[in-house]
Write a protein that holds these residues in place. Structure first.
Motif, mmCIF file in Angstrom:
data_model
loop_
_atom_site.group_PDB
_atom_site.id
_atom_site.type_symbol
_atom_site.label_atom_id
_atom_site.label_comp_id
_atom_site.label_asym_id
_atom_site.label_seq_id
_atom_site.Cartn_x
_atom_site.Cartn_y
_atom_site.Cartn_z
ATOM 1 N N THR A 122 0.822 -1.208 0.000
ATOM 2 C CA THR A 122 0.000 0.000 0.000
ATOM 3 C C THR A 122 0.852 1.253 0.000
ATOM 4 O OG1 THR A 122 -0.127 -0.085 2.399
ATOM 5 C CG2 THR A 122 -1.910 -1.109 1.173
ATOM 6 N N MET B 80 -11.536 4.458 -4.152
ATOM 7 C CA MET B 80 -10.506 4.216 -5.158
ATOM 8 C C MET B 80 -10.469 2.760 -5.615
ATOM 9 S SD MET B 80 -7.289 6.527 -3.938
ATOM 10 C CE MET B 80 -7.506 8.168 -3.263
ATOM 11 N N TRP B 81 -10.722 1.822 -4.719
ATOM 12 C CA TRP B 81 -10.638 0.420 -5.127
ATOM 13 C C TRP B 81 -11.630 0.141 -6.250
ATOM 14 C CZ3 TRP B 81 -14.865 -2.648 -5.252
ATOM 15 C CH2 TRP B 81 -15.958 -2.337 -4.427
ATOM 16 N N LEU C 265 -10.359 1.878 -9.559
ATOM 17 C CA LEU C 265 -9.239 1.153 -10.161
ATOM 18 C C LEU C 265 -9.712 -0.142 -10.824
ATOM 19 C CD1 LEU C 265 -6.575 1.622 -7.344
ATOM 20 C CD2 LEU C 265 -6.447 2.546 -9.653
ATOM 21 N N TYR D 93 -9.696 6.108 -13.942
ATOM 22 C CA TYR D 93 -8.339 6.329 -13.431
ATOM 23 C C TYR D 93 -8.122 7.797 -13.054
ATOM 24 C CZ TYR D 93 -6.934 1.657 -14.992
ATOM 25 O OH TYR D 93 -6.806 0.302 -15.155
ATOM 26 N N VAL E 68 -9.194 8.794 -9.580
ATOM 27 C CA VAL E 68 -8.235 8.506 -8.512
ATOM 28 C C VAL E 68 -7.242 9.660 -8.370
ATOM 29 C CG1 VAL E 68 -6.422 6.928 -7.739
ATOM 30 C CG2 VAL E 68 -8.477 6.022 -8.842
ATOM 31 N N HIS F 239 1.766 6.507 -2.945
ATOM 32 C CA HIS F 239 0.818 5.428 -2.663
ATOM 33 C C HIS F 239 0.576 4.619 -3.923
ATOM 34 C CE1 HIS F 239 -2.826 3.373 -1.298
ATOM 35 N NE2 HIS F 239 -2.472 3.722 -0.076
ATOM 36 N N GLN F 240 0.361 3.317 -3.736
ATOM 37 C CA GLN F 240 0.224 2.438 -4.892
ATOM 38 C C GLN F 240 -1.020 2.774 -5.718
ATOM 39 O OE1 GLN F 240 -0.552 -1.644 -4.396
ATOM 40 N NE2 GLN F 240 -2.409 -1.385 -3.199
ATOM 41 N N ASN F 241 -2.079 3.300 -5.096
ATOM 42 C CA ASN F 241 -3.271 3.639 -5.870
ATOM 43 C C ASN F 241 -2.976 4.748 -6.876
ATOM 44 O OD1 ASN F 241 -4.694 1.743 -4.480
ATOM 45 N ND2 ASN F 241 -5.831 3.178 -3.201
ATOM 46 N N ARG G 32 -0.792 3.180 -9.665
ATOM 47 C CA ARG G 32 -1.562 2.295 -10.544
ATOM 48 C C ARG G 32 -2.424 3.089 -11.508
ATOM 49 N NH1 ARG G 32 -4.869 -1.829 -7.051
ATOM 50 N NH2 ARG G 32 -5.722 -2.255 -9.125
ATOM 51 N N ALA G 33 -3.084 4.128 -11.001
ATOM 52 C CA ALA G 33 -3.967 4.920 -11.850
ATOM 53 C C ALA G 33 -3.170 5.709 -12.886
ATOM 54 C CB ALA G 33 -4.812 5.858 -10.988
#
Length: 696
Positions: A56, A307-308, A311, A330, A333, A373-375, A378-379
């Motif tokens: 995370t 966000m989950w 994504l 995306y 996010v 942050h990984q979110n 990723r986005a």
């Protein structure tokens, strides 16, 4: 205790931690401190054993947290009890110290309440052989009798040790057989067990084989449990998870929805069902399912910064080729992250007035690492990849036709860019006129809001994001937003290389490769890019570049490739990773890059790697399906009619017999499953959206 431990006053620290463990025997931090003070764990390790700080956050965020010193608080992330800290810590511990540690915990078990879990579960980490089997039986049997669904999560850490996995399997199979025959659990004083004990033994066996990625055996045991007690919702959730891990998202979505419909008031089931539906690309049904627990539908999800969901929805739309909606999700996010950065400004004055300094330091650390942050990564990285796909899309006839005939590639690119920019300007003007007409037609409506007071989405299909005149420029803008904060993630540099390669930025491409090498020198993706880069450098990439640039490229070649030819470099890479499927695919890609005529040899190498037994460590087991999909897609795209590709297809099916990716003839639909299992079709949302493909 922590300061005594750091000062080296171990006897005093041991006494303090002993009292702390007796006060709170469920704190893994206290257990870690006690074991360090007693000499069973190295004192230098002061990581928080009560907090899971995994993917995370990136290394940047972990570094920010670590900068607070020994008194680090958990204000930057959620704290959850974890046994994972102790995994692998005792592998090199001498047997006499193992015995001493076992005696320590035996004394603790006599002093703490019976219901305390940590003092009974922690010994499973360090005990070996018969002692481990005895402790496993003492720990598992009471929970099977009680019916604890989370039992597997408590013992999951043992699956990193093959010898312990065999002990677990033998015990569970023996236990199931004994209870089926009307006897008690092995080693138990009971002569007969309740029927529910057999149910949860079946359940644990199904989880066991699912963890080992043996889906057929896992389904066999979960089906036995369903046949015995068909009203237990956990069984259908587990069945969904087994199909998900096996590579069948359609059946996984169906059984997740089946479980949800058994308890329509359960938010957890609703969330699990939504995730499974998105994985199966049933976006409309997922939308209608997730909003059952919101007030204003999708708008509530956006307001709650969910966000989950965004994504997962973005990934689903991307797989379907609907890039506009993917970009929209995306981008939501990224919007949330921007809102968080703005909202923290209100906290500065409040913290100073109320003197909440601890919370203030927490929010400062959180804000410093927010874009790590990984979110966010990723986005943003997914948006970059979509824009690169749009950039690489071949020019359609209507985009130039005969008007581009006779032009160079650079002139064609400029002409198409100019044409797309003019079209985008015309569309924007048309949309502005339509918006003005709608605004004038509405009476009493506020700016950006309908009569009901709800916000109006001016771009419901994401077309404004999709129809950018220069996708490569958009990709570069997004890359710069996470290139610095996420510099310690290899994906950042792999994506950055793809962007700079299309811009022909020789040194920036090289910088990405060098930074990625420092993070993961054995990365298969990095190896393929290194070969591609120096193959291009040898083939004319450096033509027209200053001598200083050529000198830098040559200098770093020693660090990336060494004093070898690219062919030798590629062969050595394969020899150093003989059993890895991802590394075999990277070798094959590099082989085709160096010599396109060797496509059949490349697929044969991939097939040889798939023919070897899969690795037994947990990480390899969980990533094996993704590795097989990558290998299969590469073989089909490189040499679809070769003998190697035929072998790859056969081996992938043998390795993952239930995966739909390798079995296109399996056309079982969600609706067919619903009819066969007698539940209403697609409730809610009985049909999948048939979105127009004009975005493709």
């Amino acid at each position: 205790g922590l300061f005594l431990l750091t000062a080296g006053r171990l006897e005093e620290a041991r006494a303090v931690y002993w009292q702390l463990v007796l006060e709170n025997p469920e704190s893994y931090d206290y257990h870690r401190g006690l074991q360090q003070a007693a000499g069973f764990l190295p004192v230098a390790e002061t990581a928080d054993a009560t907090t899971v700080r995994g993917d995370t956050m990136g290394t940047t965020q972990r570094r920010v947290i670590a900068s607070a010193g020994l008194a680090t608080t958990n204000t930057t992330t959620s704290a959850t009890p974890s046994l994972a800290y102790f995994a692998g810590k005792y592998d090199d511990l001498p047997q006499d110290q193992v015995d001493a540690l076992a005696a320590l915990y035996k004394e603790l078990r006599a002093l703490v309440p019976v219901r305390c879990d940590a003092v009974r579960c922690l010994p499973l980490h360090f005990l070996r052989g018969d002692a481990f089997a005895a402790q496993l039986r003492k720990y598992v049997v009471p929970k099977l009798r009680k019916g604890v669904p989370s039992l597997f999560n408590s013992i999951r850490f043992v699956y990193g040790t093959p010898a312990k996995v065999k002990v677990v399997e033998d015990f569970l199979l023996t236990a199931a057989q004994a209870v089926e025959q009307g006897r008690g659990f092995p080693g138990s004083e009971e002569t007969k067990e309740a029927p529910s004990s057999l149910l949860w033994t079946y359940y644990l066996l199904a989880q066991h084989y699912d963890e080992l990625r043996q889906p057929k055996r896992a389904l066999e045991w979960v089906n036995r449990a369903v046949a015995q007690t068909p009203t237990v919702i956990d069984l259908y959730v587990l069945r969904s998870r087994i199909y998900k891990h096996a590579g069948d998202p359609v059946r996984a979505a169906f059984w997740a929805d089946y479980a949800r419909q058994l308890d329509l008031a359960d938010r957890y089931l609703n969330t699990k069902c939504t995730k499974a539906l998105l994985l199966a690309d049933r976006v409309t049904q997922a939308d209608e399912t997730v909003v059952l627990f919101t007030k204003d539908g999708d708008q509530s999800l956006f307001d709650m910064q969910c966000m989950w969901y965004e994504l997962a929805a973005g990934a689903s739309y991307r797989r379907r080729g609907e890039y506009g909606m993917a970009l929209k999700n995306y981008n939501n996010v990224l919007t949330h992250v921007g809102d968080m950065e703005e909202d923290q400004m209100d906290f500065h004055g409040y913290a100073l007035r109320k003197l909440t300094l601890r919370s203030y330091l927490g929010i400062i650390r959180f804000a410093d690492a927010l874009r790590a942050h990984q979110n966010f990564l990723r986005a943003a990285a997914s948006m970059v990849e979509i824009y690169l796909a749009l950039q690489d899309r071949p020019a359609q006839n209507e985009e130039g036709g005969d008007d581009l005939a006779g032009l160079s590639e650079e002139e064609k690119r400029k002409a198409l860019k100019k044409k797309r920019k003019a079209e985008a300007k015309a569309r924007a003007q048309s949309q502005a006129e339509e918006a003005a007409k709608e605004a004038s037609a509405k009476s009493g409506a506020g700016g950006g809001r309908s009569r009901g007071g709800k916000p109006v989405d001016s771009d419901p299909k994401g077309l404004k994001l999709l129809e950018k005149p220069d996708p490569l420029a958009e990709a570069l803008t997004l890359l710069r937003r996470f290139e610095g904060p996420c510099a310690d993630r290899i994906r950042t540099h792999l994506v950055g290389y793809e962007v700079y390669e299309r811009q022909k930025k020789v040194l920036l491409m090289l910088r990405c490769l060098n930074r990625a090498r420092k993070i993961a020198p054995a990365s298969p993706e990095l190896h393929a890019l290194v070969v591609r880069y120096y193959r291009a450098a040898d083939g004319g990439l450096l033509d027209g570049q200053p001598d200083a640039v050529a000198d830098v490229v040559k200098t770093l070649r020693g660090a990336l490739v060494g004093e070898r030819t690219l062919e030798e470099f590629n062969d050595e890479f394969r020899a150093s990773h003989p059993d890895s499927v991802p590394h075999a695919v990277a070798y094959a890609k590099a082989l085709v890059c160096l010599d396109p005529s060797r496509d059949a040899d490349a697929t044969a190498v991939v097939a040889d790697a798939l023919a070897k037994p899969a690795a037994s460590d947990p990480e390899s087991r969980r990533s094996d399906l993704a590795a097989a999909i990558t290998a299969y897609d590469f073989a089909v795209a490189t040499a679809p009619d070769s003998e190697g590709t035929a072998r790859v297809r056969t081996l992938c099916r043998e390795r993952h017999p239930l995966a739909r990716h390798f079995n296109p003839e399996d056309e079982t639909t969600y609706e067919a499953l619903a009819v066969a299992n007698a539940i209403p079709v697609g409730t809610p949302g009985d049909k999948e959206d048939e979105s127009a493909k004009e975005q493709q």
